[in-house]
Structures are given as C-alpha cells and as structure tokens.
Design a protein around this motif. Structure first.
Motif, PDB file in Angstrom:
ATOM      1  N   GLY A 249       0.799  -1.217   0.000  1.00 26.33           N
ATOM      2  CA  GLY A 249       0.000   0.000   0.000  1.00 26.33           C
ATOM      3  C   GLY A 249       0.831   1.266   0.000  1.00 26.33           C
ATOM      4  O   GLY A 249       0.533   2.231  -0.728  1.00 26.33           O
ATOM      5  N   LEU A 250       1.894   1.281   0.788  1.00 27.35           N
ATOM      6  CA  LEU A 250       2.734   2.476   0.879  1.00 27.35           C
ATOM      7  C   LEU A 250       3.529   2.706  -0.407  1.00 27.35           C
ATOM      8  O   LEU A 250       3.669   3.839  -0.879  1.00 27.35           O
ATOM      9  N   THR A 251       4.057   1.626  -0.985  1.00 21.64           N
ATOM     10  CA  THR A 251       4.811   1.796  -2.229  1.00 21.64           C
ATOM     11  C   THR A 251       3.881   2.096  -3.405  1.00 21.64           C
ATOM     12  O   THR A 251       4.319   2.643  -4.421  1.00 21.64           O
ATOM     13  N   ARG A 252       2.608   1.742  -3.264  1.00 25.00           N
ATOM     14  CA  ARG A 252       1.622   2.047  -4.318  1.00 25.00           C
ATOM     15  C   ARG A 252       1.552   3.545  -4.601  1.00 25.00           C
ATOM     16  O   ARG A 252       1.341   3.965  -5.739  1.00 25.00           O
ATOM     17  N   ILE A 253       1.745   4.377  -3.549  1.00 29.68           N
ATOM     18  CA  ILE A 253       1.649   5.822  -3.742  1.00 29.68           C
ATOM     19  C   ILE A 253       3.036   6.481  -3.807  1.00 29.68           C
ATOM     20  O   ILE A 253       3.159   7.695  -3.702  1.00 29.68           O
ATOM     21  N   GLY A 254       4.086   5.647  -3.957  1.00 25.97           N
ATOM     22  CA  GLY A 254       5.420   6.189  -4.197  1.00 25.97           C
ATOM     23  C   GLY A 254       6.330   6.284  -2.994  1.00 25.97           C
ATOM     24  O   GLY A 254       7.468   6.742  -3.119  1.00 25.97           O
ATOM     25  N   ALA A 255       5.844   5.864  -1.824  1.00 25.23           N
ATOM     26  CA  ALA A 255       6.711   5.873  -0.645  1.00 25.23           C
ATOM     27  C   ALA A 255       7.757   4.757  -0.755  1.00 25.23           C
ATOM     28  O   ALA A 255       7.590   3.795  -1.511  1.00 25.23           O
ATOM     29  N   VAL A 256       8.832   4.881  -0.005  1.00 23.78           N
ATOM     30  CA  VAL A 256       9.877   3.859   0.066  1.00 23.78           C
ATOM     31  C   VAL A 256       9.797   3.236   1.456  1.00 23.78           C
ATOM     32  O   VAL A 256       9.841   3.949   2.461  1.00 23.78           O
ATOM     33  N   VAL A 257       9.667   1.920   1.524  1.00 23.33           N
ATOM     34  CA  VAL A 257       9.514   1.240   2.807  1.00 23.33           C
ATOM     35  C   VAL A 257      10.812   0.527   3.169  1.00 23.33           C
ATOM     36  O   VAL A 257      11.314  -0.299   2.397  1.00 23.33           O
ATOM     37  N   ALA A 258      11.364   0.875   4.327  1.00 21.45           N
ATOM     38  CA  ALA A 258      12.573   0.225   4.833  1.00 21.45           C
ATOM     39  C   ALA A 258      12.145  -0.928   5.732  1.00 21.45           C
ATOM     40  O   ALA A 258      11.476  -0.714   6.753  1.00 21.45           O
ATOM     41  N   LEU A 259      12.515  -2.147   5.350  1.00 20.02           N
ATOM     42  CA  LEU A 259      12.114  -3.349   6.083  1.00 20.02           C
ATOM     43  C   LEU A 259      13.152  -3.634   7.173  1.00 20.02           C
ATOM     44  O   LEU A 259      14.275  -4.039   6.882  1.00 20.02           O
ATOM     45  N   ILE A 260      12.756  -3.428   8.427  1.00 19.47           N
ATOM     46  CA  ILE A 260      13.703  -3.465   9.548  1.00 19.47           C
ATOM     47  C   ILE A 260      13.694  -4.828  10.235  1.00 19.47           C
ATOM     48  O   ILE A 260      12.638  -5.391  10.517  1.00 19.47           O
ATOM     49  N   ASN A 261      14.875  -5.317  10.518  1.00 14.03           N
ATOM     50  CA  ASN A 261      15.066  -6.570  11.252  1.00 14.03           C
ATOM     51  C   ASN A 261      14.404  -6.478  12.623  1.00 14.03           C
ATOM     52  O   ASN A 261      14.738  -5.608  13.438  1.00 14.03           O
ATOM     53  N   THR A 262      13.483  -7.375  12.906  1.00 16.04           N
ATOM     54  CA  THR A 262      12.732  -7.321  14.166  1.00 16.04           C
ATOM     55  C   THR A 262      13.549  -7.749  15.375  1.00 16.04           C
ATOM     56  O   THR A 262      13.095  -7.591  16.506  1.00 16.04           O
ATOM     57  N   HIS A 263      14.740  -8.287  15.168  1.00 20.00           N
ATOM     58  CA  HIS A 263      15.572  -8.732  16.286  1.00 20.00           C
ATOM     59  C   HIS A 263      16.609  -7.690  16.689  1.00 20.00           C
ATOM     60  O   HIS A 263      17.375  -7.917  17.629  1.00 20.00           O
TER      61      HIS A 263
END
Length: 582
Positions: A104-118
């Motif tokens: 959803g966020l990248t659909r409108i052009g945002a960049v999503v940083a996927l962060i390590n949960t540990h």
C-alpha cells in the motif's frame, strides 16, 4: 515404478522449459513502466476474488481482501501527507498485514525500509538513521525496541486501535485523483544486508526489481493456483518478504506465513496447512535432518531456496520424500542470480547457453589481500575451470543494473572497474565460487570467511561440511585464529554436538576428508551456535574470543599431533608463548 521422490536430476529439455517459463513471465515487464507490483496485486484481487492468498496466525486474506487492504494502507498514507520518495520504516513480525502495508505504501510512491525485528540498540539505531525516515510503523509487541531511540520520525504503533482506523478506510481501487505516477524505475524498498561482518547496509530495491524477482521466481517454480507456499523466513529480507511470497500470489496460490521456524512443529504444520512448496535456507534443512521428530505425511512437491550442501540435499530429499529441489543463488543488492533447474546436488546453478548473453558472470582471481588480482596488462584474471574465484556480475541495463545502497561510499566500494577492458564495470559479490566443466557453479565461501594457513587458502564451508558429516555433530562454525609464532591463521571450529558425539574418532574422520592444512587445530564445544535471523552463522565474536581457556567457559581442545586433547592453562601458555610451531 520408482517412487516420485527418487533422487534424480532433471533432463536438459525439462530444465530448458523451466528457464523459458521464467523468460515468458518477465518478457513484458518493461513494456508497461507504470505497472508496478501493487497494481498487479489489484489485478489478482479482481481475478481470483475470494481464493485464499495469505494465511497467518494473526489474520488471513483472500486475493480480493489483500488488494482491498493494500488500498486502505495507500489511503492512510495519502491522508498523512506522505509524499512520493518519503521513507517509512516498518518494524513488524511475519503476518499478512506486513505485505499489505508495504504494498500500500509503495503504491503511492513511498519507500519502505524493512527493519530486522531482532535488532535493538546501536544496530536498530543505525538501520533507522541510514533510512532517514519520515515515519516509523512498529508492531505494538515490539514497542520496547524503540526505547531510548532518538528520531525525528513520527512513530505509529500498529495494534488494535490503529487497525480499526485502517479498516474504516475505503478498500476500493484508488480513484484518479488519489493515484500517483509511480514507475518501475522508482525505489520501492530498502532491504538490509544481514550484517554478519559489521553494521547492515540498506540496499535500494526498485519497483522493477520487485517485478523481475517475483515473476522470474514464479516461472522457475512453475507456481500454480493450487500451490501453498510455507514461509517461515523473515519478511524483512528479500526472499521471505518479496520474492517467494509474491511469486506464488502471481499464480493465484496462497502463502502460509509463520513467525519463525520450529524443527519440532515443522512437519505437522506443513501437513496440516496443505503446503506444496517450502522456501528453505540450507541450515533449516540440516536442523530438520538432525531432528528426531517424525515427519508427518505431506504434500510438498518442491522445496526452493539456497545454501543446501550436497550431503544434506541428498539425505533430506531421500528421507523426507521430496520430489524436487530448486536451489538458487542471489543477493538483495546483486545484479545476477543463478538457478539449479537440473537438480544437481550441491550446485547453486548454471546459465544455459541460450541465456549467457543476459548473464555477465565471471570468476576472478584474488590476491592475498582479498583484492582482485590483476595481470601485467592491468586487467583482472579469470580463474581456470575448477578453481575458486570471486563471482562478479557485469553492470548493464535491465535486470543487470546495480541499484546500490543508501550509502554512496558503500555503493562505490561494491563496484569493480576496468575489469576486462577499459571502462567496464562489475558488481563484486564477495562470494567465492568455482565452476565445473559442465558449467555448474558451486559456492565455496564468503571472501571474508576464508583464512590462510600453511600457505594455503582454507574455505570454512568445506571444513564445516566435513565436520557436520561426523556422527553426533549437529552443526559446526569454522573460522581462523591467529597463533603466536605462526604465519597466517589456524582453523578453529565451534561445534554443537549431540549425545552420539565421540571426540576420539574425529581426527581420523577429518584426516580422511581434508588435507592437513585445512583440519581445525582448535575445537570449542558450544551448547548452540549463534546465527543471524536468516540462519547465517555468526563468526566475528568467536574469532575474537580465540582459544584462551581462562576467558571461555566452553570445553576447548587442541590438536597435539596425535589427537585432540584438552586445551588447559598450561597448554595455552605454551601455545601463546610463541614457542610452539604447528
């Protein structure tokens, strides 16, 4: 008739069909530059409707439901004034919402940083700092990870209240006034390297790469609408969060998401969920092979992943009745991949002749300092068949582009220039491979993990494989340690052993499999081995601790020339004095 799971390599024509499927799946991507993966998810929702798409302990989504949820997150982002190019950090365990959020966020052009949960402390702070986010979305169960973190970003806590807010938004496709122009060339994600040898680096992943990854993978797996992919790999990494999940969804299939791997629960979970594909990391298969848990009858037709050594491959496939293994090699920031469509045990893949023009792969010689070795003409030197060299990929257009890191200096260090001719450029993988006469590639080691002893280069993975073949050894982590009075680094192995382990026979076992220079001089018996969240072994702290019995509580042993003996304080004093030559 032989059983379906009998170990066999695929005939050449069958492998060719696999490659052709992948080519067909990706052939038209560039022709539609504004057709990004979130739009594909919308198409899948309309096409497959109520057919299941995602199963997770937290929530389930149909294809239509996933498309609708994606639209709701897009509208939430629009409502917050999130602009094209703004970065949002996502810190959340595996669940269906995870995929819907970044779509959803990248659909409108945002960049999503996927962060390590540990991550926590310095590691987490670094990942957020290099992403420079405007917003951070964190699962309420991980709130504590942000304690003491200084950031100017707006923090959103993803929990019951927030979910009600999202659910209240319209789930219909975005209207013309809501849509943003987002193209394949725009960045979609920041995915971090594993950080086994330092702080993780954030690699850019464009919408083009997301499309190529998912569609190519779907073709290689021959994914279909009846497939259910069992995914217990972390969704903050490229395979678990993008490639494998997206590939099965493309075909109208479903993804079974689990927060983490459990050897004891694995087979029952796979059987009860009806999984047909398992996305593996080699170490997971080793754990399952060493486990005493009895496998339940299952419906797996394929396991797909990387890091599966030949010994584990064959034993795993035979014991658990796996019809097909699809091993591959890829890196998030890399510009080429390899696939073993033929099923040749131990190989990470090959490039068929009709595709060699698309894959500019070379193996080059390394100097003692780990840098590329250059000949008298100043250009790099290719290794001979069967010889190990660093794998590099030629930078070109399309899938062979290099998108780099958020750190420009790190990006520059990754590029090797003037390699075989003036002006050319290749991406360094840092991985040592060798290629046989048939064209199959084999992973040897990470460049930084090899060490030199007795004037010879030692590949830690080959030593670890020899150790793991000994009865009672569950897993082994091999690394080099400095020994006073001796050049280079000697081999040392941290060993996780079971009840059947017997030390007296180990040296003879290693002597039958390894040359003298490659056999570990020191052993350390540990309760368990530390690994990253993608099951890569952590070596740095073990190497730093060395073999001092006064500083290490674990049992230590040294090779005295005849056998492995207890490494006590007097023996350590003799070794550390520099008077002992090995």
């Amino acid at each position: 008739m032989s059983p379906a799971w009998k170990i066999a390599t695929a005939p050449e024509h069958s492998a060719s069909k696999t490659w052709l499927r992948a080519l067909e799946m990706t052939a038209r991507i560039d022709a539609a530059p504004e057709r990004i993966f979130p739009l594909v998810i919308e198409e899948l929702g309309a096409r497959f409707g109520d057919a299941p798409a995602l199963f997770s302990p937290s929530e389930n989504f149909s294809h239509a439901g996933l498309a609708g949820r994606t639209n709701q997150y897009a509208r939430w982002a629009l409502g917050q004034g999130i602009a094209k190019g703004d970065t949002i950090c996502l810190l959340m365990p595996n669940r269906g919402e995870y995929l819907a959020i970044w779509l959803g966020l990248t659909r409108i052009g945002a960049v999503v940083a996927l962060i390590n949960t540990h991550l926590s402390g310095e590691g987490l702070a670094n990942c957020i700092t290099v992403a420079a986010p405007k917003h951070i979305m964190v699962d309420t169960r991980l709130d504590a990870a942000l304690d003491g973190l200084e950031t100017n970003a707006i923090v959103w806590r993803h929990g019951p209240g927030f979910l009600e807010l999202i659910a209240a938004l319209p789930d219909a496709p975005l209207t013309a006034s809501e849509r943003r122009t987002v193209t394949l060339s725009d960045p979609a994600l920041l995915i971090y390297t594993s950080g086994t040898t330092g702080l993780p680096k954030a690699a850019f992943v464009s919408h083009h790469r997301v499309m190529m990854w998912t569609h190519w993978f779907a073709g290689m797996m021959d994914a279909g609408g009846d497939d259910r992919l069992y995914n217990c790999l972390p969704m903050y990494h490229s395979v678990g969060g993008v490639v494998a999940s997206g590939a099965v969804l493309l075909a109208g299939g479903a993804v079974i998401l689990r927060e983490k791997f459990s050897a004891s629960a694995f087979w029952n979970d796979v059987a009860q969920s009806g999984a047909t594909i398992f996305q593996y990391i080699g170490e997971l298969c080793r754990y399952l092979l060493k486990s005493d848990a009895a496998p339940a009858p299952h419906s797996l037709r394929l396991i797909c992943g990387n890091g599966l050594s030949a010994d584990v491959w064959q034993a795993f496939q035979a014991r658990f009745h796996i019809p097909q293994v699809l091993e591959f090699y890829a890196a998030t920031e890399g510009n080429f991949s390899l696939y073993n469509a033929e099923g040749k045990a131990g190989a990470i893949g090959r490039v068929p002749g009709f595709l060699k023009h698309r894959f500019g792969i070379a193996l080059i010689k390394q100097g003692p300092d780990g840098e590329a070795s250059r000949g008298p003409d100043g250009f790099c030197q290719r290794v001979a068949t069967g010889e190990a060299g660093e794998a590099i990929g030629r930078i070109a257009g399309g899938a062979a582009r290099f998108e780099g890191y958020s750190d420009a200096a790190a990006t520059a260090r990754k590029i090797l220039r003037n390699v075989f001719q003036s002006g050319d450029a290749y991406v360094r993988t840092g991985d040592l491979m060798r290629q046989d006469a048939a064209g199959f590639y084999y992973f040897v080691d990470r460049l930084g993990d090899t060490f030199r002893w007795k004037g010879e280069n030692v590949a830690t993975t080959e030593v670890a494989a020899a150790l793991a073949a000994y009865p009672g050894i569950i897993a082994a982590n091999v690394y080099g340690v400095a020994v006073p009075g001796n050049d280079g680094k000697a081999g040392m192995a941290a060993i996780e052993a079971g009840e059947k382990f017997a030390l007296p026979g180990l040296k003879a076992h290693l002597a039958s499999r390894l040359p003298a220079y490659a056999r570990p001089l020191f052993l350390r018996l540990v309760p368990s081995l530390e690994v990253t969240e993608t099951f890569k072994q952590k070596k740095q702290h073990l190497a730093a601790e060395g073999f001092d019995p006064s500083a290490i509580a674990d049992d230590l042993f040294a090779d005295d020339g005849e056998s492995y003996v207890t490494l006590d304080a007097p023996l350590y004093a003799r070794i550390s004095s520099g008077l002992m030559r090995f």
